[in-house]
Design a protein around this motif. Structure first.
Motif, mmCIF file in Angstrom:
data_model
loop_
_atom_site.group_PDB
_atom_site.id
_atom_site.type_symbol
_atom_site.label_atom_id
_atom_site.label_comp_id
_atom_site.label_asym_id
_atom_site.label_seq_id
_atom_site.Cartn_x
_atom_site.Cartn_y
_atom_site.Cartn_z
ATOM 1 N N ALA A 163 0.832 -1.205 0.000
ATOM 2 C CA ALA A 163 0.000 0.000 0.000
ATOM 3 C C ALA A 163 0.866 1.254 0.000
ATOM 4 C CB ALA A 163 -0.933 -0.007 1.207
ATOM 5 N N LYS A 164 1.980 1.233 0.718
ATOM 6 C CA LYS A 164 2.893 2.380 0.740
ATOM 7 C C LYS A 164 3.537 2.594 -0.621
ATOM 8 C CE LYS A 164 3.949 2.338 5.679
ATOM 9 N NZ LYS A 164 4.974 2.109 6.719
ATOM 10 N N GLU A 165 3.787 1.510 -1.341
ATOM 11 C CA GLU A 165 4.347 1.650 -2.680
ATOM 12 C C GLU A 165 3.347 2.354 -3.598
ATOM 13 O OE1 GLU A 165 6.918 -1.162 -5.566
ATOM 14 O OE2 GLU A 165 4.935 -1.940 -5.056
ATOM 15 N N ARG A 166 2.072 1.979 -3.507
ATOM 16 C CA ARG A 166 1.056 2.643 -4.325
ATOM 17 C C ARG A 166 0.919 4.116 -3.937
ATOM 18 N NH1 ARG A 166 -1.379 -2.436 -3.293
ATOM 19 N NH2 ARG A 166 -2.669 -1.567 -1.610
ATOM 20 N N ARG A 167 1.003 4.398 -2.642
ATOM 21 C CA ARG A 167 0.903 5.786 -2.181
ATOM 22 C C ARG A 167 2.095 6.608 -2.670
ATOM 23 N NH1 ARG A 167 1.085 5.226 3.340
ATOM 24 N NH2 ARG A 167 -0.901 4.132 3.126
ATOM 25 N N LEU A 168 3.286 6.011 -2.658
ATOM 26 C CA LEU A 168 4.477 6.700 -3.157
ATOM 27 C C LEU A 168 4.302 7.059 -4.630
ATOM 28 C CD1 LEU A 168 7.462 7.587 -2.798
ATOM 29 C CD2 LEU A 168 8.129 5.243 -3.373
ATOM 30 N N ALA A 169 3.749 6.136 -5.408
ATOM 31 C CA ALA A 169 3.525 6.398 -6.833
ATOM 32 C C ALA A 169 2.509 7.512 -7.036
ATOM 33 C CB ALA A 169 3.064 5.117 -7.527
ATOM 34 N N ARG A 170 1.430 7.508 -6.241
ATOM 35 C CA ARG A 170 0.397 8.541 -6.385
ATOM 36 C C ARG A 170 0.909 9.914 -5.977
ATOM 37 N NH1 ARG A 170 -2.859 4.901 -3.613
ATOM 38 N NH2 ARG A 170 -2.824 6.278 -1.785
ATOM 39 N N GLN A 171 1.615 9.991 -4.864
ATOM 40 C CA GLN A 171 1.951 11.285 -4.276
ATOM 41 C C GLN A 171 3.282 11.859 -4.757
ATOM 42 O OE1 GLN A 171 1.673 10.747 -0.018
ATOM 43 N NE2 GLN A 171 -0.534 10.414 -0.062
ATOM 44 N N VAL A 172 4.184 11.001 -5.237
ATOM 45 C CA VAL A 172 5.503 11.485 -5.671
ATOM 46 C C VAL A 172 5.699 11.311 -7.163
ATOM 47 C CG1 VAL A 172 8.002 11.218 -5.380
ATOM 48 C CG2 VAL A 172 6.487 11.015 -3.398
ATOM 49 N N GLY A 173 5.388 10.143 -7.674
ATOM 50 C CA GLY A 173 5.553 9.891 -9.100
ATOM 51 C C GLY A 173 5.858 8.436 -9.362
ATOM 52 N N GLU A 174 6.027 8.102 -10.612
ATOM 53 C CA GLU A 174 6.224 6.707 -11.019
ATOM 54 C C GLU A 174 7.338 6.031 -10.212
ATOM 55 O OE1 GLU A 174 7.577 4.121 -14.964
ATOM 56 O OE2 GLU A 174 7.732 6.313 -14.945
ATOM 57 N N VAL A 175 7.039 4.835 -9.713
ATOM 58 C CA VAL A 175 8.010 4.050 -8.957
ATOM 59 C C VAL A 175 8.687 3.062 -9.904
ATOM 60 C CG1 VAL A 175 8.356 2.400 -7.088
ATOM 61 C CG2 VAL A 175 6.741 4.295 -6.798
ATOM 62 N N ARG A 176 10.008 3.074 -9.871
ATOM 63 C CA ARG A 176 10.787 2.194 -10.745
ATOM 64 C C ARG A 176 11.897 1.542 -9.922
ATOM 65 N NH1 ARG A 176 15.365 3.201 -14.089
ATOM 66 N NH2 ARG A 176 15.318 5.384 -13.419
ATOM 67 N N PHE A 177 12.144 0.270 -10.173
ATOM 68 C CA PHE A 177 13.178 -0.465 -9.444
ATOM 69 C C PHE A 177 14.210 -0.996 -10.420
ATOM 70 C CE2 PHE A 177 14.826 -4.622 -8.079
ATOM 71 C CZ PHE A 177 15.518 -4.232 -6.944
ATOM 72 N N VAL A 178 15.490 -0.815 -10.076
ATOM 73 C CA VAL A 178 16.591 -1.368 -10.876
ATOM 74 C C VAL A 178 17.388 -2.299 -9.969
ATOM 75 C CG1 VAL A 178 18.652 -0.875 -12.243
ATOM 76 C CG2 VAL A 178 16.697 0.700 -12.312
ATOM 77 N N TYR A 179 17.477 -3.547 -10.352
ATOM 78 C CA TYR A 179 18.147 -4.545 -9.508
ATOM 79 C C TYR A 179 19.662 -4.393 -9.525
ATOM 80 C CZ TYR A 179 19.905 -9.200 -8.177
ATOM 81 O OH TYR A 179 20.592 -10.233 -7.597
ATOM 82 N N ASP A 180 20.241 -4.155 -10.679
ATOM 83 C CA ASP A 180 21.708 -4.076 -10.803
ATOM 84 C C ASP A 180 22.045 -2.779 -11.530
ATOM 85 O OD1 ASP A 180 24.388 -4.630 -10.789
ATOM 86 O OD2 ASP A 180 24.260 -6.513 -11.894
ATOM 87 N N GLU A 181 22.102 -1.691 -10.780
ATOM 88 C CA GLU A 181 22.250 -0.342 -11.328
ATOM 89 C C GLU A 181 23.728 -0.005 -11.525
ATOM 90 O OE1 GLU A 181 21.909 2.467 -13.053
ATOM 91 O OE2 GLU A 181 19.963 2.818 -12.063
ATOM 92 N N PRO A 182 24.137 0.328 -12.757
ATOM 93 C CA PRO A 182 25.551 0.658 -12.988
ATOM 94 C C PRO A 182 25.909 2.115 -12.702
ATOM 95 C CG PRO A 182 24.373 0.618 -15.074
ATOM 96 C CD PRO A 182 23.368 0.228 -14.012
ATOM 97 N N ASP A 183 24.919 2.962 -12.438
ATOM 98 C CA ASP A 183 25.158 4.403 -12.283
ATOM 99 C C ASP A 183 25.961 4.690 -11.013
ATOM 100 O OD1 ASP A 183 25.123 7.144 -12.199
ATOM 101 O OD2 ASP A 183 22.972 7.325 -11.830
ATOM 102 N N PRO A 184 27.198 5.203 -11.119
ATOM 103 C CA PRO A 184 27.986 5.513 -9.920
ATOM 104 C C PRO A 184 27.369 6.628 -9.087
ATOM 105 C CG PRO A 184 29.099 6.328 -11.902
ATOM 106 C CD PRO A 184 27.941 5.492 -12.363
ATOM 107 N N GLY A 185 26.554 7.488 -9.715
ATOM 108 C CA GLY A 185 25.887 8.547 -8.960
ATOM 109 C C GLY A 185 24.936 7.989 -7.925
ATOM 110 N N ALA A 186 24.270 6.889 -8.258
ATOM 111 C CA ALA A 186 23.351 6.260 -7.306
ATOM 112 C C ALA A 186 24.119 5.664 -6.139
ATOM 113 C CB ALA A 186 22.523 5.183 -8.008
ATOM 114 N N LEU A 187 25.315 5.122 -6.415
ATOM 115 C CA LEU A 187 26.147 4.575 -5.330
ATOM 116 C C LEU A 187 26.611 5.700 -4.407
ATOM 117 C CD1 LEU A 187 27.572 2.198 -4.003
ATOM 118 C CD2 LEU A 187 29.469 2.495 -5.623
ATOM 119 N N ARG A 188 26.965 6.839 -4.962
ATOM 120 C CA ARG A 188 27.376 7.978 -4.134
ATOM 121 C C ARG A 188 26.210 8.465 -3.266
ATOM 122 N NH1 ARG A 188 31.457 6.151 -4.324
ATOM 123 N NH2 ARG A 188 33.126 6.521 -5.789
#
Length: 361
Positions: A163-188
């Motif tokens: 339910a919190k995931e659905r609320r996050l999508a409604r109130q903030v924006g599209e929810v997306r999950f990346v399992y193996d993210e190569p972006d070093p900015g996300a690691l920082r």
């Protein structure tokens, strides 16, 4: 001492044959393929810890065992990567059982300290002073089977999290999950959140230690199937709100550094990330997620069972052993005293968090 010779080398001197033999011994042991027990982890630690060593136990036919360790002042030894390694011990062929203190002396050590010694380490378990639970999630039967068991065990928890995931999508924006993210900015971003969490809760900031940051960077770039980093990120409206950096082998994922953006705390983004990560890990061939020792409410919610790890030290007679006892035993006894009294432990955590908030201000 079993084995006719012991050579002590730096981890970078482990050749391809050594890595192959090390992994064959691990596979034959039947122990989970925990990435912290893989030679690639020891080699990575060796790149950032100059006192890292590996004792290679040899017989006429070749190597029969490996003992990774670090050496400090007065020969005080510690598990490789102590402080961030969640599974520790020696890698020995069946039937190879040296005397623990004789092994230490051959390595020039007066003591060897461990805090996450894996179960089944018969050489060192007799020297343990404490047994700890290390929760795990079994995914061998697939995520759907696991989710069914989660619904039966705590239907409210799973329902509220989704339910919190659905609320996050409604109130903030599209929810997306990346399992193996190569972006070093996300690691920082993850490192910043985790550092802030350490300070906020009054704990030592691991990412303020250069060797840990360098180790994470090395493992994030690793492509070794026995031990490589996996950065999982939960996004909302295109920005990261929670992330986890862990280590994986082919079949085991070790939970390591989770954190989230406190600005989105009301949506429990860490729990959302954890749930999606378990689903993706199962689809990627992971059969076991090791959550690591240490109490946490979310671990109790997600786990399917507990493994056992041990804390303690092998100590030799002499000056070096005395130095170890004077430096470590009072600290360990104090921690054990607090852990065995949940009310006191809770109060200590609240005090640390209050001090952490003062420092942040």
């Amino acid at each position: 001492m079993s084995g006719k010779r012991i050579d002590v080398i730096v981890p970078g001197e482990l050749g391809a044959d050594d890595r192959k033999i090390w992994r064959e011994i691990r596979a034959a042991s039947g122990a989970p393929a925990n990435p912290f027990m893989d030679p690639a982890f020891t080699v990575a630690v060796g790149r950032v810890r100059p006192r890292a060593r590996v004792a290679v136990l040899r017989e006429e036919a070749g190597p029969v065992g490996y003992f990774p360790h670090e050496r400090a002042f007065a020969g005080r030894g510690r598990a490789i990567g102590l402080g961030v390694s969640d599974s520790q011990g020696a890698v020995l062929r069946p039937g190879i059982r040296p005397d623990a203190r004789a092994l230490l002396r051959a390595c020039g050590l007066s003591s060897w300290e461990f805090d996450n010694l894996e179960a089944g380490q018969a050489l060192f378990v007799p020297h343990a002073v404490e047994e700890l639970a290390s929760p795990v999630v079994d995914l061998g039967a697939g995520f759907e089977r696991y989710a069914e068991s989660l619904r039966r065990a705590s239907p409210g928890f799973l329902r509220q999290t989704l339910a919190k995931e659905r609320r996050l999508a409604r109130q903030v924006g599209e929810v997306r999950f990346v399992y193996d993210e190569p972006d070093p900015g996300a690691l920082r971003a993850l490192m910043r959140w985790k550092s802030a969490q350490y300070r906020r809760t009054g704990r030592r900031d691991r990412f303020a230690q250069a060797w840990i940051t360098r180790l994470v960077d090395i493992l994030a770039r690793s492509e070794d199937p026995g031990c490589r980093g996996v950065l999982s990120v939960l996004y909302a409206a295109g920005r990261p709100v929670a992330a986890h950096f862990g280590l994986r082998s082919r079949t085991v994922l070790s939970w390591w550094f989770p954190a989230y953006d406190p600005a989105y705390g009301k949506y429990s983004p860490g729990l959302l990330l954890h749930l999606r990560m378990l689903e993706a890990a199962a689809a990627d061939g992971i059969g076991l997620v090791d959550l690591g020792s240490g109490p946490a409410r979310y671990k109790e919610s997600f786990k399917t069972r507990d493994l056992t790890v041990h804390e303690g030290a092998v100590v030799c007679a002499g000056v070096g052993g005395a130095v170890h006892r004077l430096g470590r035993e009072p600290v360990r006894a104090a921690r054990r005293f607090v852990r065995e009294r949940p009310g006191l432990a809770h109060g200590a955590a609240r005090t640390l968090e209050g001090l952490g908030r003062l420092r942040v201000r």
